[in-house]
Design a protein around this motif. Structure first.
Motif, PDB file in Angstrom:
ATOM      1  N   GLU A 139       0.858  -1.196   0.000  1.00 56.91           N
ATOM      2  CA  GLU A 139       0.000   0.000   0.000  1.00 56.91           C
ATOM      3  C   GLU A 139       0.888   1.239   0.000  1.00 56.91           C
ATOM      4  OE1 GLU A 139      -3.777   1.908   2.427  1.00 56.91           O
ATOM      5  OE2 GLU A 139      -3.569  -0.258   2.328  1.00 56.91           O
ATOM      6  N   SER A 140       0.534   2.237  -0.825  1.00 55.67           N
ATOM      7  CA  SER A 140       1.374   3.416  -0.995  1.00 55.67           C
ATOM      8  C   SER A 140       1.178   4.403   0.151  1.00 55.67           C
ATOM      9  CB  SER A 140       1.029   4.093  -2.319  1.00 55.67           C
ATOM     10  OG  SER A 140       1.667   5.343  -2.394  1.00 55.67           O
ATOM     11  N   THR A 141       2.294   5.009   0.571  1.00 55.69           N
ATOM     12  CA  THR A 141       2.210   6.021   1.629  1.00 55.69           C
ATOM     13  C   THR A 141       1.976   7.407   1.035  1.00 55.69           C
ATOM     14  OG1 THR A 141       4.600   6.192   1.495  1.00 55.69           O
ATOM     15  CG2 THR A 141       3.714   4.751   3.211  1.00 55.69           C
ATOM     16  N   LEU A 142       2.033   7.506  -0.298  1.00 54.54           N
ATOM     17  CA  LEU A 142       1.798   8.802  -0.952  1.00 54.54           C
ATOM     18  C   LEU A 142       0.401   9.322  -0.655  1.00 54.54           C
ATOM     19  CD1 LEU A 142       3.220   8.384  -4.560  1.00 54.54           C
ATOM     20  CD2 LEU A 142       3.875  10.119  -2.911  1.00 54.54           C
ATOM     21  N   PHE A 143      -0.523   8.375  -0.488  1.00 53.47           N
ATOM     22  CA  PHE A 143      -1.931   8.757  -0.336  1.00 53.47           C
ATOM     23  C   PHE A 143      -2.486   8.045   0.892  1.00 53.47           C
ATOM     24  CE2 PHE A 143      -6.457   8.066  -1.166  1.00 53.47           C
ATOM     25  CZ  PHE A 143      -6.869   9.354  -1.509  1.00 53.47           C
ATOM     26  N   PRO A 144      -2.787   8.781   1.973  1.00 54.05           N
ATOM     27  CA  PRO A 144      -3.352   8.112   3.144  1.00 54.05           C
ATOM     28  C   PRO A 144      -4.733   7.555   2.806  1.00 54.05           C
ATOM     29  CG  PRO A 144      -2.894  10.462   3.560  1.00 54.05           C
ATOM     30  CD  PRO A 144      -2.711  10.227   2.108  1.00 54.05           C
ATOM     31  N   ARG A 145      -5.002   6.325   3.228  1.00 61.60           N
ATOM     32  CA  ARG A 145      -6.273   5.673   2.885  1.00 61.60           C
ATOM     33  C   ARG A 145      -7.459   6.516   3.356  1.00 61.60           C
ATOM     34  NH1 ARG A 145      -8.575  -0.166   2.742  1.00 61.60           N
ATOM     35  NH2 ARG A 145      -6.457  -0.903   2.421  1.00 61.60           N
ATOM     36  N   GLU A 146      -8.413   6.694   2.459  1.00 60.33           N
ATOM     37  CA  GLU A 146      -9.656   7.412   2.779  1.00 60.33           C
ATOM     38  C   GLU A 146     -10.679   6.325   3.102  1.00 60.33           C
ATOM     39  OE1 GLU A 146     -11.865  10.790   3.130  1.00 60.33           O
ATOM     40  OE2 GLU A 146     -10.394  11.188   1.568  1.00 60.33           O
ATOM     41  N   SER A 147     -10.965   6.122   4.398  1.00 56.96           N
ATOM     42  CA  SER A 147     -11.870   5.035   4.772  1.00 56.96           C
ATOM     43  C   SER A 147     -13.321   5.411   4.500  1.00 56.96           C
ATOM     44  CB  SER A 147     -11.705   4.698   6.246  1.00 56.96           C
ATOM     45  OG  SER A 147     -10.373   4.303   6.472  1.00 56.96           O
ATOM     46  N   GLY A 148     -14.197   4.428   4.634  1.00 54.43           N
ATOM     47  CA  GLY A 148     -15.620   4.706   4.450  1.00 54.43           C
ATOM     48  C   GLY A 148     -16.072   4.418   3.036  1.00 54.43           C
ATOM     49  N   LYS A 149     -17.387   4.453   2.865  1.00 61.55           N
ATOM     50  CA  LYS A 149     -17.973   4.061   1.578  1.00 61.55           C
ATOM     51  C   LYS A 149     -18.444   5.265   0.764  1.00 61.55           C
ATOM     52  CE  LYS A 149     -19.635  -0.261   3.587  1.00 61.55           C
ATOM     53  NZ  LYS A 149     -20.727  -1.197   3.738  1.00 61.55           N
ATOM     54  N   ASN A 178     -15.101  12.757  -1.493  1.00 59.65           N
ATOM     55  CA  ASN A 178     -15.335  11.875  -0.343  1.00 59.65           C
ATOM     56  C   ASN A 178     -16.760  12.030   0.204  1.00 59.65           C
ATOM     57  OD1 ASN A 178     -15.250  14.342   0.886  1.00 59.65           O
ATOM     58  ND2 ASN A 178     -13.317  13.993   1.980  1.00 59.65           N
ATOM     59  N   GLY A 179     -17.658  12.563  -0.629  1.00 66.43           N
ATOM     60  CA  GLY A 179     -19.041  12.741  -0.177  1.00 66.43           C
ATOM     61  C   GLY A 179     -19.270  14.108   0.435  1.00 66.43           C
ATOM     62  N   GLU A 180     -18.200  14.832   0.700  1.00 63.75           N
ATOM     63  CA  GLU A 180     -18.342  16.206   1.211  1.00 63.75           C
ATOM     64  C   GLU A 180     -17.600  17.177   0.306  1.00 63.75           C
ATOM     65  OE1 GLU A 180     -16.892  16.174   5.243  1.00 63.75           O
ATOM     66  OE2 GLU A 180     -18.161  14.434   5.719  1.00 63.75           O
ATOM     67  N   LYS A 181     -16.326  16.867   0.095  1.00 56.17           N
ATOM     68  CA  LYS A 181     -15.488  17.774  -0.695  1.00 56.17           C
ATOM     69  C   LYS A 181     -14.845  17.044  -1.877  1.00 56.17           C
ATOM     70  CE  LYS A 181     -13.914  20.639   3.264  1.00 56.17           C
ATOM     71  NZ  LYS A 181     -14.971  21.607   3.117  1.00 56.17           N
ATOM     72  N   ILE A 182     -14.421  17.856  -2.858  1.00 53.96           N
ATOM     73  CA  ILE A 182     -13.537  17.359  -3.913  1.00 53.96           C
ATOM     74  C   ILE A 182     -12.148  17.883  -3.561  1.00 53.96           C
ATOM     75  CG2 ILE A 182     -12.912  17.538  -6.358  1.00 53.96           C
ATOM     76  CD1 ILE A 182     -15.443  15.913  -6.004  1.00 53.96           C
ATOM     77  N   ASN A 183     -11.175  16.991  -3.414  1.00 49.89           N
ATOM     78  CA  ASN A 183      -9.807  17.399  -3.070  1.00 49.89           C
ATOM     79  C   ASN A 183      -8.869  17.145  -4.237  1.00 49.89           C
ATOM     80  OD1 ASN A 183     -10.450  17.972  -0.303  1.00 49.89           O
ATOM     81  ND2 ASN A 183     -10.538  15.761   0.048  1.00 49.89           N
ATOM     82  N   ILE A 184      -7.867  18.022  -4.385  1.00 50.48           N
ATOM     83  CA  ILE A 184      -6.813  17.802  -5.399  1.00 50.48           C
ATOM     84  C   ILE A 184      -5.483  17.727  -4.679  1.00 50.48           C
ATOM     85  CG2 ILE A 184      -5.657  18.673  -7.472  1.00 50.48           C
ATOM     86  CD1 ILE A 184      -8.002  20.412  -8.096  1.00 50.48           C
ATOM     87  N   ILE A 185      -4.702  16.660  -4.933  1.00 53.80           N
ATOM     88  CA  ILE A 185      -3.341  16.608  -4.382  1.00 53.80           C
ATOM     89  C   ILE A 185      -2.333  16.467  -5.507  1.00 53.80           C
ATOM     90  CG2 ILE A 185      -3.974  15.582  -2.138  1.00 53.80           C
ATOM     91  CD1 ILE A 185      -2.726  12.910  -3.297  1.00 53.80           C
ATOM     92  N   ASN A 186      -1.086  16.886  -5.196  1.00 55.41           N
ATOM     93  CA  ASN A 186       0.019  16.652  -6.105  1.00 55.41           C
ATOM     94  C   ASN A 186       0.643  15.322  -5.694  1.00 55.41           C
ATOM     95  OD1 ASN A 186       2.578  16.601  -7.313  1.00 55.41           O
ATOM     96  ND2 ASN A 186       2.502  18.817  -7.554  1.00 55.41           N
ATOM     97  N   VAL A 187       0.643  14.358  -6.611  1.00 54.37           N
ATOM     98  CA  VAL A 187       1.096  12.996  -6.282  1.00 54.37           C
ATOM     99  C   VAL A 187       2.591  12.978  -5.989  1.00 54.37           C
ATOM    100  CG1 VAL A 187       1.194  10.607  -7.104  1.00 54.37           C
ATOM    101  CG2 VAL A 187      -0.723  12.047  -7.744  1.00 54.37           C
TER     102      VAL A 187
END
Length: 593
Positions: free
Chosen positions: A35-45, A63-72
């Protein structure tokens, strides 16, 4: 905002993104699969959607609330937008704009709903423009590769914007009723293919234009009209020199197929067009361009389906024969082709080296609902996802030589919804020489369960005859051989094969110097096992042997007919009774007694 430092480094392997009832997370690609550490797991359905930018450096998810953008590459969170209902996301080709779509709703009093398609500036996070976009199909605007133009279909016409200025419509392409359009890939000059469905007895047509020359009777680069089309799929090749059009009707008037009818058309920007002649009747399951832009592969015809590679003259170059398949996938470098049977077929795959037309491997990925080549051109991803299949969800990563390198099954109470590779730009992974030797793997191979064919009660206690429902056709090269202008006809091919078989038999006979030591067939063995072409050196004896074998073959066929439940005549039954005596006679002759 370029990420040029990425190009200078040796590329890391593409990440794998996994979305399901266990959350959203990333896995390191081959050879690690941790499992990659670049992206912390987003739990939940609650994760409904995610997307990568075209170069794989940016990642956006809801994630059901927000749209997030990250730099990989540096894990930095770029922006967050309050969009709890967004179900579609897409980056523009150069990472300038993030497009988001949420289902369109009207208010109870009947007034028009609020705009539901948003375009955000990725750098600043500001909303550049909002549109009303009622349908989810083709929701996203289309950009040219350099983002100079952007187009969307509005009220049966195509609106063009320039340099991401969405407040001014720079151009419109207006015909009777444009149902669909596709912008060409690649650099300037930009071309666009448009589809106008037929009405009131007029045919449907596809036209190609070069931006911005849309006006006047001779503005179109090419035009192709057809009567049988309720919908079309338009496929540009990578070099933007030609479009393949799959035209489909919803209903097959002849009643031959519940798929409706499909025809395949070729249209080039130089004005040439043709109907691609498919040598077998039935549905067209898949059509794909090779990245070279000089050939395409079609999978078509009633099962077992045919697969054929065609050149730009629409002539067949190589025919893969028939088999249980309904999909084709070229590798990113275009030198490997996978033919596969997914969905209602059993997941058999054929991996072909298309330069030499040689079969590399035949893996089986049962119950697969998804297939994707890794950008490195070496690895393959197959997955079983819900809601298509709700049991045995999971994914596998293969090497193209047929080895499973990694396998992940989700628990029986969980579901896998989506899995995909991180994209990379072309040219980052160099093409490697093809290997035919299966690469080693720690994953134990599973032999797929082979379902036995149904046998009606009347035949269950009788010997099995190997009669096939369909005789499968072998692959054949359609390229003209040196000195031949035309590919061989079926009859010519048959004769050629017969001739080669005779030649081989003669050669074998010559090699068998000592006829006394010819292998002794066991008396109960059937003639079909006595393949050895034994010759006694006496032409008379050889003639007798040949006649005996002929009689024994006829008896074998009669026995098969009887086993299949056919009522035999009296003289036919008498023939069968002579089998033992004939076998004895044959054995004596072959032993020279």
């Amino acid at each position: 905002m370029g990420f040029s430092f990425r190009d200078k480094m040796a590329p890391s392997t593409p990440l794998l993104t996994v979305r399901g009832s266990e959350g959203l997370y990333m896995v390191n690609g081959p050879p690690h699969f941790t499992e990659s550490t670049l992206f912390p797991r987003e739990s939940g359905k609650n994760c409904k959607v995610y997307t990568f930018s075209k170069d794989g450096t940016l990642f956006a998810w809801g994630n059901g609330e927000k749209i997030n953008i990250i730099n990989v590459t540096n894990k930095g969170l770029r922006h967050s937008f309050d969009l709890p209902k967004a179900v579609c996301l897409e980056f523009s080709p150069k990472n300038t704009v993030l497009a988001t779509w949420q289902p369109y709703t009207t208010s109870k009093d009947g007034t028009a709903g609020v705009p539901n398609l948003q375009l955000y500036d990725v750098k600043t996070g500001t909303c550049l423009k909002s549109f009303i976009q009622k349908k989810m199909q083709n929701w996203c605007p289309s950009w040219s590769e350099d983002e100079t133009i952007c187009a969307r279909n509005v009220n049966n016409e195509v609106h063009f914007f320039e340099n991401n200025n969405f407040n001014t419509i720079a151009n419109k392409l207006h015909l009777q009723k444009i149902n669909d359009f596709v912008l060409s890939p690649g650099p300037h000059p930009y071309k666009v293919a448009v589809y106008v469905p037929g009405s009131k007895g007029a045919p449907s047509f596809v036209r190609l234009y070069q931006y911005p020359n849309f006006d006047g009777p001779h503005a179109a680069l090419a035009n192709k009209s057809f009567f049988k089309a309720d919908k079309v799929t338009m496929l540009w090749n990578k070099k933007a020199t030609a479009v393949l059009v799959i035209a489909s009707t919803d209903v097959d008037k002849t009643g031959a197929s519940y798929y409706g009818e499909q025809t395949l058309h070729y249209i080039a920007v130089n004005g040439e067009s043709a109907v691609v002649q498919l040598p077998k009747n039935g549905p067209i399951y898949d059509v794909v361009w090779n990245s070279s832009s000089t050939e395409f592969c079609a999978v078509y015809g009633f099962m077992p389906a045919k697969a054929t590679i065609f050149n730009l003259k629409c002539d067949p170059v190589f025919d893969f024969g028939t088999g249980p398949r309904n999909a084709a996938y070229y590798s990113p470098h275009g030198h490997i082709l996978v033919l596969a049977g997914f969905g209602n077929l059993r997941g058999q795959m054929e991996v072909w080296d298309v330069k030499n037309y040689k079969l590399i491997s035949k893996p089986v990925a049962s119950d697969s609902t998804y297939f994707a080549w890794c950008p490195d051109g070496e690895h393959i991803l197959t997955a079983t996802c819900a809601p298509r299949l709700r049991v045995n969800n999971g994914y596998k990563i293969w090497h193209y030589t047929g080895s499973v390198l990694h396998k992940h099954d989700v628990p029986s109470n969980a579901e896998l919804w989506q899995v995909s590779w991180q994209p990379f730009l072309d040219g980052i992974f160099p093409a490697k020489t093809i290997t035919y030797q299966a690469v080693p793997s720690d994953v134990p191979s599973e032999e797929p369960k082979v379902a036995t064919a149904y046998r009606p009660p009347a035949l269950r206690n009788k010997p099995i005859t190997n009669s096939k429902l369909h005789e499968e056709e072998p692959p054949q090269n359609m390229k003209p051989q040196a000195g031949n202008d035309k590919p061989l006809s079926k009859t010519a091919l048959k004769n050629q094969r017969k001739h080669e078989a005779k030649k081989a038999a003669k050669q074998e006979a010559r090699n068998e110097k000592n006829p006394d030591l010819a292998p002794t067939p066991a008396p109960q063995s059937t003639p079909r096992n006595t393949i050895s072409q034994s010759t006694s050196g006496d032409p008379e004896v050889d003639k007798k042997i040949k006649n005996l074998k002929k009689k024994l073959k006829a008896i074998e066929q009669l026995k098969e007919q009887a086993a299949a439940g056919k009522q035999l005549e009296k003289n036919q039954l008498e023939k069968i009774q002579k089998e033992k005596a004939l076998l004895q006679e044959l054995e004596d002759l072959e032993l020279g007694i």
